[in-house]
Write an enzyme that holds these catalytic residues in place. Sequence first.
Site, short mmCIF file in Angstrom:
data_model
loop_
_atom_site.label_atom_id
_atom_site.label_comp_id
_atom_site.label_asym_id
_atom_site.label_seq_id
_atom_site.Cartn_x
_atom_site.Cartn_y
_atom_site.Cartn_z
N TYR A 128 -1.92 -2.55 -0.74
CA TYR A 128 -1.37 -1.51 -0.24
C TYR A 128 0.10 -1.62 0.14
CZ TYR A 128 -6.27 -0.72 -0.22
OH TYR A 128 -7.81 -1.02 -0.57
N CYS B 175 15.79 7.58 6.90
CA CYS B 175 16.33 8.42 7.96
C CYS B 175 14.95 9.12 8.47
CB CYS B 175 17.14 9.66 7.61
SG CYS B 175 18.71 8.99 6.95
C1 LIG Z 1 -10.11 1.53 -1.41
C2 LIG Z 1 -11.58 1.26 -2.06
C3 LIG Z 1 -11.95 -0.22 -2.23
C4 LIG Z 1 -11.22 -1.33 -1.59
O1 LIG Z 1 -11.22 -1.64 -0.43
P1 LIG Z 1 -10.53 -2.66 0.29
O2 LIG Z 1 -10.50 -2.84 1.71
O3 LIG Z 1 -8.95 -2.92 -0.22
O4 LIG Z 1 -11.25 -3.89 -0.27
C5 LIG Z 1 -13.11 -0.39 -2.95
N1 LIG Z 1 -13.91 0.69 -3.34
C6 LIG Z 1 -13.39 2.03 -3.07
C7 LIG Z 1 -14.68 3.25 -3.37
C8 LIG Z 1 -12.35 2.44 -2.31
O5 LIG Z 1 -11.80 3.68 -2.06
#
Ligand SMILES: *Cc1c(COP(=O)(O)O)cnc(C)c1O
Length: 419
Positions: free
Chosen positions: A370, A341
């Site tokens: 994600y 909703c």
């Molecule tokens: C989210 C994150 C990643 C991974 O990022 P991607 O874009 O999924 O490769 C790596 N290192 C840190 C510190 C992050 O916060």
Amino acid sequence: MHHFHYTNGVLHCEEVAIPEIAAAVGTPFYLYSAATLTQHFRAFDGAFADMPHQTCFAVKSCSNIAILRLFASLGGGADIVSGGELYRALAAGVDPGKIVYSGVGKSAEEIRAALAAGILMLNVESVQELGAIQAVAAELKVQAPVSFRVNPDVDPKTHAYISTGLAKNKFGIPIEEAVQVYLTAREMQNISIIGVSCHIGSQLTEVSPFVESLRKVKRFIGRLAEKGITISILDLGGGLGIRYHQETPPQPAEYAAAIKKEMQGLNCTLILEPGRVLVGNAGILVTKVLYIKAGTKKFIIVDAGMNDLARPSLYGAHHGMLLANREEAATEEADVVGPICETGDFLAREKEVPAARRGDLLAVMSAGAYGFSMSSNYNSRPRVAEVLAHGAEFHVIRARETCEQLVQGETIPEFLKAK
Ligand SMILES: *Cc1c(COP(=O)(O)O)cnc(C)c1O
């Protein structure tokens, strides 16, 4: 490259027909391909084979312990951002000596658990956090291995919500101020300085921001050397993008070549923290078309919502869509929406999507990163199942939640029970 393809007009993951999985586990569900995950890991990690390095998979992008185990079996470590992710990595059998811990807000309990587990290093993001680590390490009578995450102020040219290496972002220590922090750390009894880290953002589709930040970090390592501080680990973070739609991100080999060139002469082990590039195109979300509303505007109502896949609502992200139960060449402009909703509950908005009918199975592509890991129980929707295909087999690696699990841990206090 991925292993989702049509055979006899039915979408398969490796050798498994997706409608068969739907019949067995119900919809919606996330589906990952073990062969694709393996291939992506090997392509990425292999591109750095000729230099000392460690690939630490970013757990937050896809946190199921079966996936973590798969990467660990290929030599991968883990990049974690919470005590919960530490727990997952250890439960999956990841070598603690290959775990790095990132994030701006580690609590004392989380720091304690990480030091007790003997992880490779904590990437520290502030002077106060450094103080907290020193205090916990002293209490445990251990040396805490640390690197500091510097913020190089480089524009990653990606979505604002996933830019992390600009001066205005909350992440890291401004690179100009960081030498002083290293000098402070050097005086602390239970801190051992081993590295420098940076991570400038996610879904980067060009190599140049990585090179620019690496150059800044190299100059920074030079300044530390002048103060007598030697660095043995350079952690370049993650962030390499994938193709969702029309993006043309660099291949891992191209990314690696540019980095290796810059690393020449630096006597450091390189740490990489890829997330999305390993899992993004190795997973899909399979959802069923519940109803079609065809008025002035067409809505395809499916059984997965923004709580299951937040990226379209959160970032306006594009996900390709295919029918899984039949091959449909015709497309039409429609909104693909969920049962939540909220007006923001959509998987596609005003996009060309396959001409779907009630009862079709819709595969939301490129949902491995994600996707499930960002899902929630909003609208009291049990979280969906996760399935891993492996050749001709498929395995449920996370059971669909039940309604009992939704209220687990909730209690009605005595005073309300009386009535
Ligand atoms: C989210 C994150 C990643 C991974 O990022 P991607 O874009 O999924 O490769 C790596 N290192 C840190 C510190 C992050 O916060």
